[in-house]
Design a protein around this motif. Sequence first.
Motif, mmCIF file in Angstrom:
data_model
loop_
_atom_site.group_PDB
_atom_site.id
_atom_site.type_symbol
_atom_site.label_atom_id
_atom_site.label_comp_id
_atom_site.label_asym_id
_atom_site.label_seq_id
_atom_site.Cartn_x
_atom_site.Cartn_y
_atom_site.Cartn_z
ATOM 1 N N GLU A 75 7.940 -9.013 1.898
ATOM 2 C CA GLU A 75 9.224 -9.568 2.350
ATOM 3 C C GLU A 75 9.075 -11.030 2.763
ATOM 4 O O GLU A 75 9.894 -11.876 2.421
ATOM 5 C CB GLU A 75 9.803 -8.745 3.511
ATOM 6 C CG GLU A 75 10.291 -7.376 3.124
ATOM 7 C CD GLU A 75 11.441 -7.390 2.132
ATOM 8 O OE1 GLU A 75 12.208 -8.376 2.083
ATOM 9 O OE2 GLU A 75 11.572 -6.407 1.391
ATOM 10 N N SER A 76 8.004 -11.325 3.479
ATOM 11 C CA SER A 76 7.761 -12.698 3.916
ATOM 12 C C SER A 76 7.535 -13.633 2.730
ATOM 13 O O SER A 76 8.084 -14.739 2.684
ATOM 14 C CB SER A 76 6.547 -12.734 4.857
ATOM 15 O OG SER A 76 6.264 -14.055 5.224
ATOM 16 N N ALA A 77 6.737 -13.192 1.767
ATOM 17 C CA ALA A 77 6.458 -14.009 0.578
ATOM 18 C C ALA A 77 7.747 -14.270 -0.201
ATOM 19 O O ALA A 77 7.995 -15.392 -0.647
ATOM 20 C CB ALA A 77 5.430 -13.327 -0.313
ATOM 21 N N LEU A 78 8.586 -13.246 -0.331
ATOM 22 C CA LEU A 78 9.855 -13.417 -1.057
ATOM 23 C C LEU A 78 10.813 -14.327 -0.292
ATOM 24 O O LEU A 78 11.513 -15.141 -0.876
ATOM 25 C CB LEU A 78 10.502 -12.058 -1.316
ATOM 26 C CG LEU A 78 9.824 -11.193 -2.366
ATOM 27 C CD1 LEU A 78 10.371 -9.774 -2.339
ATOM 28 C CD2 LEU A 78 9.988 -11.808 -3.749
ATOM 29 N N ALA A 97 13.706 -10.230 -4.364
ATOM 30 C CA ALA A 97 14.069 -10.059 -2.960
ATOM 31 C C ALA A 97 15.176 -9.024 -2.784
ATOM 32 O O ALA A 97 15.239 -8.350 -1.754
ATOM 33 C CB ALA A 97 14.505 -11.398 -2.372
ATOM 34 N N ASN A 98 16.050 -8.869 -3.783
ATOM 35 C CA ASN A 98 17.169 -7.933 -3.682
ATOM 36 C C ASN A 98 16.885 -6.564 -4.283
ATOM 37 O O ASN A 98 17.791 -5.738 -4.395
ATOM 38 C CB ASN A 98 18.415 -8.551 -4.317
ATOM 39 C CG ASN A 98 18.967 -9.674 -3.460
ATOM 40 O OD1 ASN A 98 19.248 -9.478 -2.289
ATOM 41 N ND2 ASN A 98 19.071 -10.859 -4.032
ATOM 42 N N LEU A 99 15.637 -6.320 -4.649
ATOM 43 C CA LEU A 99 15.284 -4.988 -5.149
ATOM 44 C C LEU A 99 15.463 -3.949 -4.053
ATOM 45 O O LEU A 99 15.251 -4.241 -2.866
ATOM 46 C CB LEU A 99 13.812 -4.967 -5.593
ATOM 47 C CG LEU A 99 13.446 -5.655 -6.889
ATOM 48 C CD1 LEU A 99 11.915 -5.680 -7.055
ATOM 49 C CD2 LEU A 99 14.085 -4.962 -8.071
ATOM 50 N N PRO A 100 15.802 -2.721 -4.417
ATOM 51 C CA PRO A 100 15.836 -1.653 -3.408
ATOM 52 C C PRO A 100 14.422 -1.393 -2.880
ATOM 53 O O PRO A 100 13.427 -1.716 -3.541
ATOM 54 C CB PRO A 100 16.373 -0.439 -4.162
ATOM 55 C CG PRO A 100 16.502 -0.828 -5.583
ATOM 56 C CD PRO A 100 16.202 -2.269 -5.731
ATOM 57 N N LYS A 105 8.343 -1.021 -3.208
ATOM 58 C CA LYS A 105 7.124 -0.228 -3.008
ATOM 59 C C LYS A 105 6.393 -0.045 -4.334
ATOM 60 O O LYS A 105 5.167 -0.085 -4.389
ATOM 61 C CB LYS A 105 7.463 1.126 -2.378
ATOM 62 C CG LYS A 105 7.854 1.007 -0.926
ATOM 63 C CD LYS A 105 8.178 2.359 -0.311
ATOM 64 C CE LYS A 105 8.557 2.188 1.137
ATOM 65 N NZ LYS A 105 8.826 3.445 1.816
ATOM 66 N N ARG A 106 7.151 0.140 -5.405
ATOM 67 C CA ARG A 106 6.542 0.269 -6.741
ATOM 68 C C ARG A 106 5.860 -1.035 -7.155
ATOM 69 O O ARG A 106 4.787 -1.026 -7.741
ATOM 70 C CB ARG A 106 7.621 0.667 -7.759
ATOM 71 C CG ARG A 106 7.111 0.836 -9.155
ATOM 72 C CD ARG A 106 6.158 2.030 -9.284
ATOM 73 N NE ARG A 106 5.619 2.063 -10.607
ATOM 74 C CZ ARG A 106 4.355 1.790 -10.923
ATOM 75 N NH1 ARG A 106 3.488 1.504 -9.987
ATOM 76 N NH2 ARG A 106 3.938 1.833 -12.162
ATOM 77 N N LEU A 107 6.496 -2.172 -6.839
ATOM 78 C CA LEU A 107 5.908 -3.476 -7.124
ATOM 79 C C LEU A 107 4.600 -3.647 -6.353
ATOM 80 O O LEU A 107 3.588 -4.097 -6.914
ATOM 81 C CB LEU A 107 6.897 -4.594 -6.763
ATOM 82 C CG LEU A 107 6.464 -6.025 -7.056
ATOM 83 C CD1 LEU A 107 6.232 -6.240 -8.552
ATOM 84 C CD2 LEU A 107 7.529 -7.000 -6.545
ATOM 85 N N LEU A 108 4.585 -3.266 -5.083
ATOM 86 C CA LEU A 108 3.347 -3.335 -4.301
ATOM 87 C C LEU A 108 2.274 -2.426 -4.888
ATOM 88 O O LEU A 108 1.098 -2.785 -4.928
ATOM 89 C CB LEU A 108 3.607 -2.949 -2.840
ATOM 90 C CG LEU A 108 4.234 -4.024 -1.973
ATOM 91 C CD1 LEU A 108 4.571 -3.460 -0.600
ATOM 92 C CD2 LEU A 108 3.306 -5.215 -1.840
ATOM 93 N N SER A 109 2.679 -1.262 -5.353
ATOM 94 C CA SER A 109 1.740 -0.344 -5.989
ATOM 95 C C SER A 109 1.128 -0.978 -7.239
ATOM 96 O O SER A 109 -0.086 -0.885 -7.478
ATOM 97 C CB SER A 109 2.454 0.959 -6.338
ATOM 98 O OG SER A 109 1.620 1.811 -7.069
ATOM 99 N N LEU A 110 1.979 -1.645 -8.042
ATOM 100 C CA LEU A 110 1.492 -2.351 -9.227
ATOM 101 C C LEU A 110 0.490 -3.432 -8.830
ATOM 102 O O LEU A 110 -0.586 -3.541 -9.416
ATOM 103 C CB LEU A 110 2.663 -2.971 -10.002
ATOM 104 C CG LEU A 110 2.290 -3.924 -11.133
ATOM 105 C CD1 LEU A 110 1.586 -3.186 -12.263
ATOM 106 C CD2 LEU A 110 3.524 -4.637 -11.660
#
Length: 174
Positions: A75-78, A97-100, A105-110
């Motif tokens: 969130e901070s980076a975005l 930034a506007n992703l649900p 969480k999926r992006l972080l997993s990637l």
Amino acid sequence: MTRIPHSPIKIIKTNQSLLTNSANIEATFANLWSTYSQDSNFSAEYIAEKQHWLSATYTATNHSASASELESELESALQHAKVKTPDIDKISYPMLANLPTAAKKRLLSLYNTIFHQGSYPHNWRIATIVPIIKLNKPMNLTSSYSPFPCNPAVKLLKKLLLGDFHSSLQKIDL
């Protein structure tokens, strides 16, 4: 810092000719900048070190941050991202930034998978290169420009890693 407004390069002078066609100008910059990274431009010592790191086996270290800490870092980076326009992947920081929450969480997993496996998607090796005029240089010469690569997905991952690196240094009081 004074912001210089964007304007397309309409004419550029090379050693051989004067170019006015945008496709020819793009090709000229692409050819010029691709020569910058050729091994022939570097010392034998540098090339040997590069080959060493390219052939090294990657081992990821354990990441001690909790899921909520990682989400907070994302969130901070975005929030601190300045670029608003999409890049080659057609994804902009505001879109991310506007992703649900589930998608973030999926992006972080990637990103975690990329970090732990030491490999990343092939298309992340491709970036839009924007010519940036050097200070006090004539705008009609190819040598007056520096290449600036744009790839939001990679830049966001870099922001996350550097943020994590900075907080790790703070934790060990460096």
